[in-house]
Design a protein around this motif. Sequence first.
Motif, PDB file in Angstrom:
ATOM      1  N   TYR A 162      -0.177  -8.100  -5.343  1.00 41.28           N
ATOM      2  CA  TYR A 162       0.362  -7.153  -6.323  1.00 41.28           C
ATOM      3  C   TYR A 162       0.541  -5.803  -5.658  1.00 41.28           C
ATOM      4  N   SER A 163       1.678  -5.172  -5.917  1.00 36.91           N
ATOM      5  CA  SER A 163       1.957  -3.826  -5.398  1.00 36.91           C
ATOM      6  C   SER A 163       1.774  -2.831  -6.531  1.00 36.91           C
ATOM      7  N   PRO A 164       0.760  -1.978  -6.465  1.00 37.95           N
ATOM      8  CA  PRO A 164       0.394  -1.157  -7.617  1.00 37.95           C
ATOM      9  C   PRO A 164       1.140   0.174  -7.677  1.00 37.95           C
ATOM     10  N   ALA A 165       1.191   0.711  -8.888  1.00 37.62           N
ATOM     11  CA  ALA A 165       1.574   2.111  -9.055  1.00 37.62           C
ATOM     12  C   ALA A 165       0.399   2.980  -8.620  1.00 37.62           C
ATOM     13  N   LEU A 166       0.705   4.187  -8.153  1.00 35.56           N
ATOM     14  CA  LEU A 166      -0.382   5.085  -7.746  1.00 35.56           C
ATOM     15  C   LEU A 166      -1.315   5.409  -8.905  1.00 35.56           C
ATOM     16  N   SER A 167      -0.801   5.343 -10.131  1.00 33.55           N
ATOM     17  CA  SER A 167      -1.658   5.598 -11.291  1.00 33.55           C
ATOM     18  C   SER A 167      -2.754   4.547 -11.426  1.00 33.55           C
ATOM     19  N   GLU A 168      -2.575   3.394 -10.784  1.00 35.02           N
ATOM     20  CA  GLU A 168      -3.607   2.366 -10.785  1.00 35.02           C
ATOM     21  C   GLU A 168      -4.561   2.512  -9.606  1.00 35.02           C
ATOM     22  N   VAL A 169      -4.129   3.212  -8.577  1.00 37.35           N
ATOM     23  CA  VAL A 169      -4.914   3.342  -7.358  1.00 37.35           C
ATOM     24  C   VAL A 169      -5.826   4.570  -7.400  1.00 37.35           C
ATOM     25  N   LEU A 170      -5.283   5.696  -7.829  1.00 37.92           N
ATOM     26  CA  LEU A 170      -6.039   6.957  -7.757  1.00 37.92           C
ATOM     27  C   LEU A 170      -7.335   6.936  -8.561  1.00 37.92           C
ATOM     28  N   PRO A 171      -7.380   6.321  -9.752  1.00 38.82           N
ATOM     29  CA  PRO A 171      -8.676   6.273 -10.449  1.00 38.82           C
ATOM     30  C   PRO A 171      -9.756   5.564  -9.642  1.00 38.82           C
ATOM     31  N   ALA A 172      -9.386   4.524  -8.909  1.00 38.66           N
ATOM     32  CA  ALA A 172     -10.376   3.813  -8.089  1.00 38.66           C
ATOM     33  C   ALA A 172     -10.843   4.677  -6.927  1.00 38.66           C
ATOM     34  N   ASP A 210     -18.366  12.381   8.307  1.00 39.40           N
ATOM     35  CA  ASP A 210     -17.177  13.166   8.663  1.00 39.40           C
ATOM     36  C   ASP A 210     -15.994  12.249   9.002  1.00 39.40           C
ATOM     37  N   GLY A 211     -15.991  11.037   8.459  1.00 37.47           N
ATOM     38  CA  GLY A 211     -14.954  10.066   8.779  1.00 37.47           C
ATOM     39  C   GLY A 211     -13.657  10.283   8.023  1.00 37.47           C
ATOM     40  N   VAL A 212     -12.602   9.641   8.518  1.00 33.49           N
ATOM     41  CA  VAL A 212     -11.261   9.717   7.926  1.00 33.49           C
ATOM     42  C   VAL A 212     -10.718   8.299   7.787  1.00 33.49           C
ATOM     43  N   ALA A 213     -10.105   8.011   6.637  1.00 29.07           N
ATOM     44  CA  ALA A 213      -9.461   6.716   6.415  1.00 29.07           C
ATOM     45  C   ALA A 213      -7.990   6.916   6.109  1.00 29.07           C
ATOM     46  N   LEU A 214      -7.181   5.934   6.473  1.00 26.28           N
ATOM     47  CA  LEU A 214      -5.749   5.950   6.155  1.00 26.28           C
ATOM     48  C   LEU A 214      -5.371   4.570   5.623  1.00 26.28           C
ATOM     49  N   ILE A 215      -4.916   4.528   4.370  1.00 22.33           N
ATOM     50  CA  ILE A 215      -4.500   3.282   3.729  1.00 22.33           C
ATOM     51  C   ILE A 215      -2.983   3.325   3.547  1.00 22.33           C
ATOM     52  N   HIS A 216      -2.300   2.298   4.033  1.00 21.47           N
ATOM     53  CA  HIS A 216      -0.843   2.190   3.993  1.00 21.47           C
ATOM     54  C   HIS A 216      -0.513   0.938   3.183  1.00 21.47           C
ATOM     55  N   ALA A 217       0.219   1.090   2.075  1.00 20.56           N
ATOM     56  CA  ALA A 217       0.451  -0.064   1.208  1.00 20.56           C
ATOM     57  C   ALA A 217       1.740   0.103   0.415  1.00 20.56           C
ATOM     58  N   ILE A 218       2.191  -1.010  -0.151  1.00 20.47           N
ATOM     59  CA  ILE A 218       3.370  -1.012  -1.025  1.00 20.47           C
ATOM     60  C   ILE A 218       2.956  -0.596  -2.423  1.00 20.47           C
ATOM     61  N   GLY A 219       3.825   0.164  -3.094  1.00 20.95           N
ATOM     62  CA  GLY A 219       3.587   0.550  -4.484  1.00 20.95           C
ATOM     63  C   GLY A 219       4.870   0.487  -5.281  1.00 20.95           C
ATOM     64  N   ARG A 220       4.779   0.997  -6.488  1.00 23.03           N
ATOM     65  CA  ARG A 220       5.948   1.005  -7.369  1.00 23.03           C
ATOM     66  C   ARG A 220       6.031   2.353  -8.065  1.00 23.03           C
ATOM     67  N   SER A 221       7.256   2.782  -8.345  1.00 21.21           N
ATOM     68  CA  SER A 221       7.468   4.125  -8.897  1.00 21.21           C
ATOM     69  C   SER A 221       7.500   4.152 -10.418  1.00 21.21           C
ATOM     70  N   ASP A 222       7.545   2.987 -11.057  1.00 17.33           N
ATOM     71  CA  ASP A 222       7.784   2.954 -12.500  1.00 17.33           C
ATOM     72  C   ASP A 222       6.562   2.551 -13.303  1.00 17.33           C
ATOM     73  N   GLY A 223       5.377   2.753 -12.753  1.00 16.85           N
ATOM     74  CA  GLY A 223       4.166   2.465 -13.492  1.00 16.85           C
ATOM     75  C   GLY A 223       3.706   1.031 -13.325  1.00 16.85           C
ATOM     76  N   PRO A 224       2.559   0.685 -13.928  1.00 20.41           N
ATOM     77  CA  PRO A 224       1.991  -0.657 -13.771  1.00 20.41           C
ATOM     78  C   PRO A 224       2.965  -1.748 -14.180  1.00 20.41           C
ATOM     79  N   GLY A 225       2.894  -2.864 -13.483  1.00 23.13           N
ATOM     80  CA  GLY A 225       3.770  -3.990 -13.772  1.00 23.13           C
ATOM     81  C   GLY A 225       3.096  -5.287 -13.386  1.00 23.13           C
ATOM     82  N   SER A 226       3.903  -6.274 -13.029  1.00 14.97           N
ATOM     83  CA  SER A 226       3.368  -7.573 -12.616  1.00 14.97           C
ATOM     84  C   SER A 226       4.150  -8.059 -11.409  1.00 14.97           C
TER      85      SER A 226
END
Length: 406
Positions: free
Chosen positions: A299-309, A269-285
């Motif tokens: 590396y600061s990821p787009a959410l499209s790279e984070v959500l699948p994980a 019944d645990g809860v996690a909170l992850i706070h991080a830098i991302g980017r709005s324009d998709g994967p980059g470098s």
Amino acid sequence: MLFHLALKRLIQHGSLTVTYPDGTVRDYRGGPGPEVAMRITTARALRGMTFNPAMALGEGYMADEIQPEGCSIFALLEMLVLNMMEGGTHPAERAMELIRLFRRRFDQLNPASRSQRNVAHHYDLNGRLYSLFLDRDRQYSCAYFPTGTETLEEAQVAKKRHIAAKLRLDRPDLEVLDIGCGWGGMAITLARDYGARVTGITLSQEQLAVARQRVEEAGLKDRVRIEMLDYRSWKTPMDRVVSVGMFEHVGIDHYRRFFTTVRDALKEDGVALIHAIGRSDGPGSTNPWLAKYIFPGGYSPALSEVLPAIEKARLWATDIEILRLHYAKTIEHWRARFAGNRDTIASLTDERFCRMFEFYLAGAELSFRHMGHLVWQAQLTRRVDTLPLTRDYMFEAERAATPARA
């Protein structure tokens, strides 16, 4: 001259005056906009700006071979960034970006040993440095500005309160794992103000020593312990997991392992909170200068790279919030404090270091102000029914913990 031709194409707004190493002065003018100038003092710096500008501009400024004239490094960078965002591109930079995209999985390969070296590069610096431009609690991550008028101290307190509300610390003695605990500010706050029992883990020797000292001074040794530990080595399920400003150092090769570790570190019944830098324009470098001098392996990821994980780790993303411009305001405060304490910082380090950090802070603020960088907060659970059906509990907890403003 290739650099001359690149600037003619790049500058569409405002004007840039460049003094070249041979004394030639050229003006590059577009439509209405800011007016800035710079001097390139060596053939080496000019060659770098021609073939690898993303690296050479920062290196040239650090070496005093590229000098803003009549303006600050922030003003010079902002003018260049605004033109880049309008579609102007240095031809060499397009090619270098393709190379960086091709290499990025290798560059972000961060096994435990490499992660510790990367952390030491930035965080194991002179102990006084960060106290000279951060807030009193040494929060080295995005603050939270509910009205935009808060001081840096107020905004960092608000950030911790905002995160605590999302963790739903609704009873005393909850066990919390703080991944990447920094100098201990979040751990101390959760223990002192919310009655939690916190274990913070870090890979920085400097942060470990300072955090442990702060815990002792706060009289919280019975509630907070700080350990030198890689997140992948954690094995004990906890009630809550929090990670603020650490995920940027994980690397895209390790996202699934990170979120699997978070899942395994949560009780049912645990809860996690992850706070991080991302980017709005998709994967980059990652900018190559930043990767070399400030955050190797970062590396600061787009959410499209984070959500699948997150999905592959079988976690519920129960809430995702995007913080816009909050980090730009945070870094604006840091830049002002750094400038106000520059002489002291120079006495602890040297002129080259000061230039490096000025360039870093200026570029970082501009990335959030103009270039689509953002901060995301993801609340995660193992079970669909762990939290209430609506987000009202967050707002109520935050309001209850917020002191009345004069």
